[in-house]
Motif scaffolding. Structure first.
Motif, short mmCIF file in Angstrom:
data_model
loop_
_atom_site.label_atom_id
_atom_site.label_comp_id
_atom_site.label_asym_id
_atom_site.label_seq_id
_atom_site.Cartn_x
_atom_site.Cartn_y
_atom_site.Cartn_z
N HIS A 191 -8.43 -0.10 20.27
CA HIS A 191 -9.47 0.13 19.26
C HIS A 191 -9.21 -0.68 17.98
O HIS A 191 -9.30 -0.16 16.86
CB HIS A 191 -9.58 1.62 18.92
N LEU A 192 -8.86 -1.94 18.18
CA LEU A 192 -8.57 -2.81 17.04
C LEU A 192 -9.78 -3.68 16.72
O LEU A 192 -10.54 -4.08 17.61
CB LEU A 192 -7.37 -3.70 17.35
N THR A 193 -9.91 -3.97 15.45
CA THR A 193 -10.97 -4.87 15.00
C THR A 193 -10.39 -6.26 14.74
O THR A 193 -9.17 -6.44 14.71
CB THR A 193 -11.62 -4.35 13.70
N GLU A 194 -11.27 -7.21 14.50
CA GLU A 194 -10.82 -8.56 14.15
C GLU A 194 -10.01 -8.53 12.86
O GLU A 194 -9.05 -9.28 12.70
CB GLU A 194 -12.03 -9.48 13.99
N GLU A 195 -10.40 -7.66 11.95
CA GLU A 195 -9.68 -7.54 10.68
C GLU A 195 -8.25 -7.05 10.91
O GLU A 195 -7.30 -7.52 10.26
CB GLU A 195 -10.41 -6.59 9.73
N ILE A 240 -2.43 -8.31 11.05
CA ILE A 240 -1.11 -8.33 11.69
C ILE A 240 -0.61 -9.76 11.88
O ILE A 240 0.59 -10.04 11.76
CB ILE A 240 -1.15 -7.56 13.04
N LEU A 241 -1.53 -10.68 12.15
CA LEU A 241 -1.15 -12.09 12.27
C LEU A 241 -0.64 -12.64 10.94
O LEU A 241 0.34 -13.38 10.89
CB LEU A 241 -2.33 -12.93 12.77
N PHE A 265 5.80 -6.05 8.80
CA PHE A 265 5.09 -6.48 10.01
C PHE A 265 5.39 -5.59 11.21
O PHE A 265 4.48 -5.11 11.89
CB PHE A 265 5.44 -7.94 10.35
N PHE A 266 6.67 -5.36 11.46
CA PHE A 266 7.05 -4.65 12.69
C PHE A 266 6.52 -3.22 12.69
O PHE A 266 6.07 -2.71 13.72
CB PHE A 266 8.57 -4.67 12.85
N GLU A 267 6.56 -2.57 11.52
CA GLU A 267 6.03 -1.20 11.43
C GLU A 267 4.52 -1.20 11.66
O GLU A 267 3.99 -0.34 12.37
CB GLU A 267 6.35 -0.61 10.06
N LYS A 268 3.85 -2.16 11.05
CA LYS A 268 2.39 -2.25 11.20
C LYS A 268 2.02 -2.56 12.65
O LYS A 268 1.03 -2.04 13.18
CB LYS A 268 1.86 -3.35 10.27
N PHE A 269 2.82 -3.41 13.26
CA PHE A 269 2.58 -3.78 14.66
C PHE A 269 2.63 -2.54 15.55
O PHE A 269 1.79 -2.36 16.44
CB PHE A 269 3.62 -4.81 15.11
N PHE A 293 10.89 -10.13 18.50
CA PHE A 293 10.41 -11.35 19.15
C PHE A 293 9.32 -11.02 20.17
O PHE A 293 8.34 -11.75 20.32
CB PHE A 293 11.57 -12.07 19.84
N CYS A 294 9.50 -9.91 20.88
CA CYS A 294 8.50 -9.49 21.86
C CYS A 294 7.16 -9.20 21.17
O CYS A 294 6.09 -9.51 21.71
CB CYS A 294 8.97 -8.24 22.60
N ALA A 295 7.25 -8.62 19.98
CA ALA A 295 6.03 -8.34 19.22
C ALA A 295 5.30 -9.63 18.86
O ALA A 295 4.07 -9.73 18.96
CB ALA A 295 6.38 -7.55 17.95
N LEU A 296 6.06 -10.64 18.47
CA LEU A 296 5.46 -11.94 18.14
C LEU A 296 4.85 -12.59 19.37
O LEU A 296 3.76 -13.18 19.31
CB LEU A 296 6.51 -12.86 17.52
#
Length: 329
Positions: A230-234, A239-240, A250-254, A279-282
């Motif tokens: 349920h993610l939007t483009e925003e 996250i990018l 970043f990692f917490e938000k991810f 790294f897996c998250a990236l």
């Protein structure tokens, strides 16, 4: 035994990998082996029919020099790094050797034809675009040697006492035959090099096409993941942006956006450490090696090493793209 020795030397590198560099090294091995037999036969011919020990000894030394290069070339890393420098030095040395024997044989034995053999060997070893200055330098050296030998007596060079007047026709004929053989083999090896280059071009095009297809597939998988979570483009842009700026949040938000990703990785292997999960998250965001290196302030080699360890821990086959694997989770 001798056949096995030569066969092992000329095939040793090709058996290890099938890439262009190693195939080209293999081709150089064959070229050196060809030079070895040409010089060996020529030195035996000179000593047998004319008894000129100086020429024969000199040629024999050069003959086994090719064999020496052939033996150490694939074994010595320094040789591989300085291959071009050694080739340039050898070509220049051969030019002076041709000049010496041209004068030594009273300028009447057809030795000058070997200048052209050396010229035609240049395209096999050097690239006209990358090595233009070096090529001009070599051509200049060959031209100076040829002109100097042709128009100057150079009395300090000893003349052979073993050749009679009638011998020069025979020697010239043999030199013409040898030079034609060398010239023909130059053409053959250049053609084989071109074949390798064309093969590399085809492989590169296929690889580029595969990468584009993979990027398209990963983009579709990412859209699918966005729908599931349920993610939007925003959300994705946010996250990018955090990942690219190496933000500490970043990692917490991810994990907020992809709550099931890290737990599922730990189910596969609970020994994954924090940096590997990061790294897996990236890679989940489809970052390639170069981009991960930029975002994490690491070298490309360090990133590749980390990805290799992750691949091993997650039991991902080398045939599977690791980004695609992680995006599907």
């Amino acid at each position: 035994m001798i056949y096995r020795f030569f066969f092992k030397m000329i095939n040793d590198e090709q058996e290890k990998t099938g890439d262009f560099d190693n195939n080209y090294q293999h081709l150089i091995n064959r070229y050196l082996l060809f030079l070895f037999f040409i010089f060996l036969f020529y030195s035996v011919f000179i000593i047998t029919f004319f008894g000129d020990l100086l020429i024969s000894t000199f040629l024999t030394v050069i003959t086994f020099f090719w064999l020496f290069l052939l033996a150490i070339k694939s074994k010595t890393q320094r040789f591989r790094k300085n291959l071009k420098t050694m080739i340039i030095s050898i070509i220049v040395l051969l030019t002076f050797i041709v000049s010496f024997f041209y004068i030594h044989t009273h300028k009447n034995a057809g030795v000058e034809y070997f200048y052209f053999c050396i010229l035609f060997a240049i395209p096999f070893f050097l690239n006209y675009k990358k090595d233009s200055f070096v090529i001009f330098f070599i051509v200049f050296i060959i031209s100076i040697n040829f002109i100097g030998s042709l128009y100057f007596d150079l009395d300090f060079i000893p003349r052979s006492r073993f050749f009679k007047q009638g011998d020069f026709k025979i020697v010239k004929l043999w030199n013409i035959l040898f030079s034609i053989t060398c010239f023909s083999m130059d053409i053959v090896f250049i053609a084989q090099k071109d074949k390798l280059i064309n093969g590399l071009i085809v492989k590169t095009r296929i690889k580029d096409s595969t990468i584009k297809d993979l990027e398209k597939t990963n983009a579709e998988l990412m859209k699918h993941q966005m729908l599931i979570n349920h993610l939007t483009e925003e959300n994705i842009q946010e996250i990018l942006s955090l990942a690219e700026s190496n933000s500490p949040v970043f990692f917490e938000k991810f994990q907020v956006f992809f709550p099931h990703f890290i737990p599922e990785l730990l189910v596969i292997n609970s020994n994954l450490i924090h940096s590997e999960l990061y790294f897996c998250a990236l890679m989940k965001l489809d970052f390639d090696t170069k981009k991960i290196a930029q975002c994490t302030n690491n070298s490309i080699r360090a990133v590749e090493s980390k990805k290799y360890r992750i691949r091993k821990k997650l039991n991902i086959s080398s045939e599977i793209n690791i980004n695609s694997f992680l995006i599907k989770i």
